[in-house]
Design a protein around this motif. Structure first.
Motif, short mmCIF file in Angstrom:
data_model
loop_
_atom_site.label_atom_id
_atom_site.label_comp_id
_atom_site.label_asym_id
_atom_site.label_seq_id
_atom_site.Cartn_x
_atom_site.Cartn_y
_atom_site.Cartn_z
N PHE A 16 31.33 44.53 47.89
CA PHE A 16 32.76 44.31 48.06
C PHE A 16 33.33 43.88 46.72
N ALA A 17 34.47 44.44 46.35
CA ALA A 17 35.12 44.07 45.09
C ALA A 17 36.60 43.85 45.34
N ASP A 18 37.17 42.90 44.58
CA ASP A 18 38.59 42.58 44.74
C ASP A 18 39.16 42.26 43.37
N ILE A 19 40.32 42.80 43.06
CA ILE A 19 40.96 42.54 41.76
C ILE A 19 41.58 41.15 41.77
N MET A 53 30.39 36.97 50.17
CA MET A 53 29.96 36.83 48.78
C MET A 53 31.14 37.11 47.83
N GLU A 54 31.91 38.11 48.18
CA GLU A 54 33.08 38.42 47.35
C GLU A 54 34.16 37.35 47.49
N ALA A 55 34.45 36.98 48.73
CA ALA A 55 35.57 36.05 48.99
C ALA A 55 35.33 34.67 48.39
N THR A 56 34.08 34.22 48.36
CA THR A 56 33.76 32.89 47.85
C THR A 56 33.28 32.91 46.40
N GLY A 57 33.31 34.08 45.79
CA GLY A 57 32.84 34.21 44.41
C GLY A 57 33.85 33.68 43.42
N GLU A 58 33.57 33.88 42.16
CA GLU A 58 34.44 33.42 41.09
C GLU A 58 35.01 34.62 40.34
N PRO A 59 36.22 34.47 39.80
CA PRO A 59 36.84 35.57 39.07
C PRO A 59 35.95 36.09 37.94
N PHE A 68 41.40 47.63 31.63
CA PHE A 68 42.81 47.72 32.02
C PHE A 68 43.52 46.40 31.73
N ARG A 69 44.83 46.50 31.47
CA ARG A 69 45.64 45.32 31.14
C ARG A 69 46.80 45.17 32.12
N TRP A 70 47.12 43.90 32.38
CA TRP A 70 48.29 43.63 33.22
C TRP A 70 49.57 43.97 32.45
N PRO A 71 50.47 44.73 33.05
CA PRO A 71 51.75 45.01 32.38
C PRO A 71 52.50 43.71 32.12
N GLY A 72 53.06 43.61 30.96
CA GLY A 72 53.84 42.42 30.62
C GLY A 72 53.04 41.37 29.89
N THR A 73 51.86 41.00 30.40
CA THR A 73 51.06 39.95 29.77
C THR A 73 49.99 40.50 28.84
N GLY A 74 49.52 41.71 29.10
CA GLY A 74 48.46 42.29 28.29
C GLY A 74 47.09 41.71 28.56
N GLN A 75 46.99 40.82 29.54
CA GLN A 75 45.70 40.22 29.88
C GLN A 75 44.81 41.24 30.58
N PRO A 76 43.50 41.22 30.29
CA PRO A 76 42.60 42.16 30.97
C PRO A 76 42.45 41.84 32.45
N LEU A 77 42.31 42.90 33.24
CA LEU A 77 42.06 42.70 34.67
C LEU A 77 40.63 42.20 34.87
N ARG A 78 40.46 41.39 35.89
CA ARG A 78 39.12 40.91 36.26
C ARG A 78 38.87 41.25 37.72
N VAL A 79 37.62 41.44 38.05
CA VAL A 79 37.25 41.80 39.40
C VAL A 79 36.22 40.79 39.92
N ARG A 80 36.37 40.42 41.17
CA ARG A 80 35.42 39.54 41.85
C ARG A 80 34.58 40.39 42.77
N ILE A 81 33.25 40.31 42.64
CA ILE A 81 32.35 41.20 43.37
C ILE A 81 31.34 40.41 44.17
N GLY A 82 31.05 40.88 45.39
CA GLY A 82 30.02 40.29 46.22
C GLY A 82 29.01 41.34 46.63
N ILE A 138 40.99 48.52 50.95
CA ILE A 138 41.97 47.78 51.73
C ILE A 138 42.82 47.00 50.74
N GLY A 139 44.05 47.47 50.51
CA GLY A 139 44.87 46.84 49.47
C GLY A 139 44.20 47.02 48.13
N ASP A 140 43.86 45.89 47.48
CA ASP A 140 43.19 45.96 46.19
C ASP A 140 41.69 45.70 46.32
#
Length: 411
Positions: free
Chosen positions: A237-240, A361-367, A316-330, A281-283
């Motif tokens: 499972f992965a979530d942005i 595992m995904e929901a309780t993980g860390e960014p 990938f970068r967030w529009p506006g901030t330029g920060q890289p996207l991170r994914v949380r995986i379980g 499902i969503g992101d």
């Protein structure tokens, strides 16, 4: 150049379809229009032959025939399709009968049944039974008139110099007329087959975007429920991270475009590893290894996929901030049940405790990190580097020891 332009203009006029013609009549409209033009010309030549040979009855009849086909042409353009259709069938039948009686069978006028039988079935008005009845009546009339002509002297005698040329012309014109009548439908059939093949290929492509290939094949060949159990599969499972908060700040089109780019990149990784995307499902993104077909070392495949997924999303970068996207995986592995649910907007899904734990595992993980159960870690500890996290509380399971997947061991 002008001659070619004139010819193309004539052809466009013959094959053009007025806007008033219904879609289900368009094919027949072109076919009948061409047929009426050629039939009028053919009967015009027959008129000349009958006049030259003094066959007065048939000469008069052909004047009527030419006028009838001209009228049928204009009736067709005016929208009187059925009247024009029956005019053609009536003329062909009466002309064939009268010509056979007047000049005998040697000219092939009794072959009018070829055209009438084809016309009986190439039409949108009547059922197959009525078409068969029309054809049967035409054939019966041909049998009767041919039998009569074979046992009676013709009313008119055609001189030998016209006999040969007219007979040869009938040999050419009858097959030509049959070809002209059938060819549009042969071409339409070929076009329909191509369109069906293209539609089938597209439906197959769409189906394989929804279901695994082996499940899609089973779905098409079985009426029963599709359900399988597997003793060992790996689930991801992965979530942005931060996607929900950021969605309120971005324009809808911008948000969807970004998510589409990220998921397309993940889709390519999933395809490269030969594992199965289950759903988004969503992101959130769900992948399984070992379904629908069992594989060796499903944990290893998903561990590598998870590490590559981290790298791909960080590009990938967030529009506006330029920060890289991170994914949380379980990640987790275990026994599951999988199958197709629903008969409308159906989906291939899987259930079981192993699935629930992977989601936790995904929901309780860390960014930006990949959290796994200790069972998952134990299967890969000699090939991957893990960082123990300790115990976390998981709903329905209590305290569970987990670790973070860090990297694949070198060598």
């Amino acid at each position: 150049m002008s001659n070619q332009s004139g010819e193309s203009t004539i052809w466009r006029r013959i094959t053009s379809i007025p806007d008033s013609v219904p879609d289900d009549m368009a094919r027949y409209y072109i076919y009948w229009k061409i047929f009426y033009v050629l039939a009028g010309l053919g009967h015009g030549f027959a008129l000349i032959m009958f006049v030259l040979n003094g066959v007065t009855v048939m000469a008069v009849f052909n004047i009527f025939s030419v006028s009838l086909f001209a009228t049928a042409y204009f009736l067709l353009r005016a929208g009187y399709y059925r009247t024009a259709y029956w005019g053609a069938i009536t003329e062909l039948t009466l002309h064939g009968i009268a010509a056979t009686i007047c000049v005998g069978t040697q000219f092939g006028f009794s072959n009018y049944t070829f055209l009438v039988v084809i016309l009986a079935f190439i039409q949108p008005f009547y059922s197959w039974r009525k078409s068969a009845l029309i054809a049967a009546v035409a054939l019966a009339s041909a049998v009767v008139v041919t039998y009569y002509a074979m046992n009676h002297e013709p009313i008119y005698r055609i001189p030998q110099q016209y006999l040969t040329s007219t007979t040869l012309s009938q040999v050419v014109t009858w097959p030509l007329f049959v070809l002209i009548m059938v060819l549009p439908f042969i071409r339409a059939s070929a076009r329909a087959e191509r369109e069906l093949a293209a539609a089938f290929a597209e439906s197959e492509r769409l189906l394989l975007n929804i279901l695994p290939e082996s499940i899609a094949k089973r779905l098409k060949t079985t009426a029963g429920m599709i359900a399988d159990d597997r003793d060992r599969v790996a689930i991801l499972f992965a979530d942005i991270v931060g996607f929900t908060n950021m969605s309120g700040r971005l324009q809808p089109a911008e948000l969807v475009a970004l998510l589409n780019q990220v998921f397309n990149a993940i889709d390519e990784l999933v395809a490269a590893y030969g594992v199965e995307k289950i759903k988004t499902i969503g992101d959130a993104y769900m992948v399984v290894a070992g379904l629908p077909d069992p594989i060796e070392y499903p944990e290893e495949k998903l561990a590598r996929l998870a590490l590559d997924m981290q790298d791909a999303v960080s590009q990938f970068r967030w529009p506006g901030t330029g920060q890289p996207l991170r994914v949380r995986i379980g990640l987790n592995a275990g026994k599951v049940v999988a199958g197709v649910i629903g008969n409308r907007k159906f989906a291939y899904d899987l259930w079981g405790d192993a699935v629930n734990v992977a989601a936790r595992m995904e929901a309780t993980g860390e960014p930006g990190r990949i959290q796994v159960t200790d069972d998952f870690r134990a299967a890969l500890e000699d090939r991957f580097v893990f960082e123990p996290r300790g115990e976390i509380d998981i709903k329905g399971k209590g305290k569970v020891a987990t670790s973070f997947l860090v990297a694949e061991r070198a060598g």
